[in-house]
Scaffold this motif. Structure first.
Motif, PDB file in Angstrom:
ATOM      1  N   THR A  73      12.436   7.194   0.762  1.00  0.00           N
ATOM      2  CA  THR A  73      11.001   6.893   0.747  1.00  0.00           C
ATOM      3  C   THR A  73      10.457   5.289   0.405  1.00  0.00           C
ATOM      4  O   THR A  73       9.693   4.964   1.080  1.00  0.00           O
ATOM      5  CB  THR A  73      10.416   7.799  -0.164  1.00  0.00           C
ATOM      6  N   LEU A  74      11.228   4.733  -0.453  1.00  0.00           N
ATOM      7  CA  LEU A  74      10.673   3.347  -0.730  1.00  0.00           C
ATOM      8  C   LEU A  74      11.074   2.514   0.893  1.00  0.00           C
ATOM      9  O   LEU A  74      10.214   1.473   0.847  1.00  0.00           O
ATOM     10  CB  LEU A  74      11.654   2.782  -1.883  1.00  0.00           C
ATOM     11  N   ASP A  75      12.029   2.858   1.391  1.00  0.00           N
ATOM     12  CA  ASP A  75      12.338   1.824   2.440  1.00  0.00           C
ATOM     13  C   ASP A  75      11.362   2.203   3.385  1.00  0.00           C
ATOM     14  O   ASP A  75      10.856   1.301   4.152  1.00  0.00           O
ATOM     15  CB  ASP A  75      14.012   2.559   2.892  1.00  0.00           C
ATOM     16  N   GLY A  76      10.979   3.419   3.562  1.00  0.00           N
ATOM     17  CA  GLY A  76      10.008   3.701   4.544  1.00  0.00           C
ATOM     18  C   GLY A  76       8.511   3.116   4.220  1.00  0.00           C
ATOM     19  O   GLY A  76       7.738   2.564   5.099  1.00  0.00           O
ATOM     20  N   ALA A  77       8.365   2.790   2.837  1.00  0.00           N
ATOM     21  CA  ALA A  77       7.104   2.463   2.584  1.00  0.00           C
ATOM     22  C   ALA A  77       7.169   0.944   2.938  1.00  0.00           C
ATOM     23  O   ALA A  77       5.998   0.399   3.259  1.00  0.00           O
ATOM     24  CB  ALA A  77       6.756   2.718   0.954  1.00  0.00           C
ATOM     25  N   SER A  78       7.904   0.366   2.641  1.00  0.00           N
ATOM     26  CA  SER A  78       8.164  -1.168   2.921  1.00  0.00           C
ATOM     27  C   SER A  78       8.004  -1.327   4.382  1.00  0.00           C
ATOM     28  O   SER A  78       7.460  -2.332   4.794  1.00  0.00           O
ATOM     29  CB  SER A  78       9.494  -1.674   2.450  1.00  0.00           C
ATOM     30  N   THR A  79       8.693  -0.368   5.108  1.00  0.00           N
ATOM     31  CA  THR A  79       8.646  -0.654   6.481  1.00  0.00           C
ATOM     32  C   THR A  79       7.295  -0.394   7.267  1.00  0.00           C
ATOM     33  O   THR A  79       6.855  -1.062   7.896  1.00  0.00           O
ATOM     34  CB  THR A  79       9.512   0.350   7.314  1.00  0.00           C
ATOM     35  N   LYS A  80       6.707   0.612   6.793  1.00  0.00           N
ATOM     36  CA  LYS A  80       4.939   0.855   7.294  1.00  0.00           C
ATOM     37  C   LYS A  80       4.103  -0.376   6.966  1.00  0.00           C
ATOM     38  O   LYS A  80       3.450  -0.647   7.537  1.00  0.00           O
ATOM     39  CB  LYS A  80       4.792   2.163   6.409  1.00  0.00           C
ATOM     40  N   GLN A  81       4.615  -0.656   5.715  1.00  0.00           N
ATOM     41  CA  GLN A  81       3.614  -1.908   5.236  1.00  0.00           C
ATOM     42  C   GLN A  81       3.876  -3.106   5.997  1.00  0.00           C
ATOM     43  O   GLN A  81       2.731  -3.877   6.517  1.00  0.00           O
ATOM     44  CB  GLN A  81       4.059  -2.498   3.657  1.00  0.00           C
ATOM     45  N   VAL A  82       5.049  -3.386   6.578  1.00  0.00           N
ATOM     46  CA  VAL A  82       5.177  -4.511   7.694  1.00  0.00           C
ATOM     47  C   VAL A  82       4.665  -4.223   9.034  1.00  0.00           C
ATOM     48  O   VAL A  82       4.138  -4.816   9.928  1.00  0.00           O
ATOM     49  CB  VAL A  82       6.747  -4.795   7.522  1.00  0.00           C
ATOM     50  N   ALA A  83       4.972  -2.838   9.378  1.00  0.00           N
ATOM     51  CA  ALA A  83       4.728  -2.367  10.737  1.00  0.00           C
ATOM     52  C   ALA A  83       3.415  -2.240  11.078  1.00  0.00           C
ATOM     53  O   ALA A  83       2.856  -2.532  12.290  1.00  0.00           O
ATOM     54  CB  ALA A  83       5.505  -1.320  11.133  1.00  0.00           C
ATOM     55  N   VAL A  84       2.789  -1.615  10.065  1.00  0.00           N
ATOM     56  CA  VAL A  84       1.166  -0.982  10.650  1.00  0.00           C
ATOM     57  C   VAL A  84       0.384  -1.607   9.460  1.00  0.00           C
ATOM     58  O   VAL A  84      -0.916  -1.160   9.433  1.00  0.00           O
ATOM     59  CB  VAL A  84       1.212   0.426  10.759  1.00  0.00           C
ATOM     60  N   GLY A  85       0.813  -2.361   8.677  1.00  0.00           N
ATOM     61  CA  GLY A  85      -0.034  -2.811   7.361  1.00  0.00           C
ATOM     62  C   GLY A  85      -0.462  -1.674   6.588  1.00  0.00           C
ATOM     63  O   GLY A  85      -1.495  -1.822   5.591  1.00  0.00           O
ATOM     64  N   GLN A  86       0.248  -0.732   6.216  1.00  0.00           N
ATOM     65  CA  GLN A  86       0.044   0.333   5.340  1.00  0.00           C
ATOM     66  C   GLN A  86       0.282  -0.212   3.731  1.00  0.00           C
ATOM     67  O   GLN A  86       1.581  -0.570   3.445  1.00  0.00           O
ATOM     68  CB  GLN A  86       0.665   1.629   5.709  1.00  0.00           C
ATOM     69  N   GLU A  87      -0.329  -0.074   3.034  1.00  0.00           N
ATOM     70  CA  GLU A  87      -0.168  -0.491   1.578  1.00  0.00           C
ATOM     71  C   GLU A  87       0.765   0.528   0.787  1.00  0.00           C
ATOM     72  O   GLU A  87       0.790   1.594   1.403  1.00  0.00           O
ATOM     73  CB  GLU A  87      -1.613  -0.666   0.971  1.00  0.00           C
ATOM     74  N   VAL A  88       1.601  -0.159  -0.012  1.00  0.00           N
ATOM     75  CA  VAL A  88       2.524   0.732  -0.697  1.00  0.00           C
ATOM     76  C   VAL A  88       1.887   1.411  -1.973  1.00  0.00           C
ATOM     77  O   VAL A  88       2.759   2.183  -2.637  1.00  0.00           O
ATOM     78  CB  VAL A  88       3.676  -0.121  -0.941  1.00  0.00           C
ATOM     79  N   ASP A  89       0.715   1.323  -2.332  1.00  0.00           N
ATOM     80  CA  ASP A  89       0.062   1.802  -3.308  1.00  0.00           C
ATOM     81  C   ASP A  89       0.040   3.232  -3.440  1.00  0.00           C
ATOM     82  O   ASP A  89       0.584   4.244  -4.355  1.00  0.00           O
ATOM     83  CB  ASP A  89      -1.372   1.302  -3.728  1.00  0.00           C
ATOM     84  N   CYS A  90       0.023   3.891  -2.089  1.00  0.00           N
ATOM     85  CA  CYS A  90      -0.166   5.407  -1.896  1.00  0.00           C
ATOM     86  C   CYS A  90       1.265   5.887  -2.198  1.00  0.00           C
ATOM     87  O   CYS A  90       1.445   6.871  -2.910  1.00  0.00           O
ATOM     88  CB  CYS A  90      -0.438   5.867  -0.574  1.00  0.00           C
ATOM     89  N   ALA A  91       2.367   5.224  -1.765  1.00  0.00           N
ATOM     90  CA  ALA A  91       3.858   5.662  -1.830  1.00  0.00           C
ATOM     91  C   ALA A  91       4.240   5.373  -3.367  1.00  0.00           C
ATOM     92  O   ALA A  91       4.688   6.588  -3.751  1.00  0.00           O
ATOM     93  CB  ALA A  91       4.731   4.707  -1.197  1.00  0.00           C
TER      94      ALA A  91
END
Length: 205
Positions: A160-178
């Protein structure tokens, strides 16, 4: 070579942030140091060798920074570990995202490059081991539920942490929700009685 290596590693960090993996050259890295390209090649035969050394350098810093997380109880230590991973100590958010972008580019090479894949696997194995050990300690201390499988829970957290970091880079999704959802998972699923006294704080964030 320690001082020179540190200089080269810092230069590689800056060059990766600026140019990314695909366009990165040895000259780009040399330009971030007081060394010539020829001097850089004296220490590293190729960009590949240098980047593998850079990943080793990052691994050493990563394990020192996130290993043995602070906290008196297992849930506190799990949250501290999550925060250390999601929010590395960089000067600003733009720098954090720029560096995560460079790392994501390196990860994209892993299926085709044994040297990079083996080094990235070390990060995962270390992180999985840290989570598993904290969960084991929590089960022994009675703060983590005894029916929790430490290996499965640790694997879920790392993925999940790896996915959160990938989402942050790929689509600009902040990690606060994760962070909020992982905190809720710890407090409501892993923790004995489903509450370690912080659920209200999670709901209010």
């Amino acid at each position: 070579m320690s001082d020179t290596r540190d200089e080269i590693m810092s230069a590689t960090y800056r060059a990766l942030r600026t140019h990314g993996y695909a366009d990165l050259t040895m000259q780009d890295i040399a330009d971030e140091t007081e060394l010539s390209k020829a001097a850089l090649h004296y220490h590293y035969d190729s960009k590949q060798e240098l980047l593998e050394s850079f990943l080793d350098f990052l691994y050493d810093g990563f394990t020192e920074r996130v290993g043995d997380p602070d906290g008196e109880t297992a849930p506190e230590r799990l949250r501290a570990l999550i925060d250390a991973i999601l929010y590395p100590p960089v000067e600003d958010d733009d720098e954090r995202v720029a560096f995560k972008t460079a790392l994501l580019e390196l990860k994209a090479q892993a299926p085709y490059d044994d040297g990079i894949r083996d080094r990235l696997r070390r990060f995962d194995e270390f992180l999985h081991g840290e989570f598993r050990d904290v969960l084991d300690d929590g089960i022994a201390a009675g703060t983590v539920r005894g029916d929790v499988d430490p290996d499965d829970a640790a694997r879920f957290l790392v993925t999940t942490l790896d996915g959160a970091s990938t989402k942050q880079v790929a689509v600009g999704q902040e990690v606060d929700c994760a962070r909020r959802m992982l905190t809720a998972y710890i407090e409501r699923t892993l923790t004995v009685d489903g509450d370690d006294g912080r659920v209200a704080e999670v709901d209010s964030e």
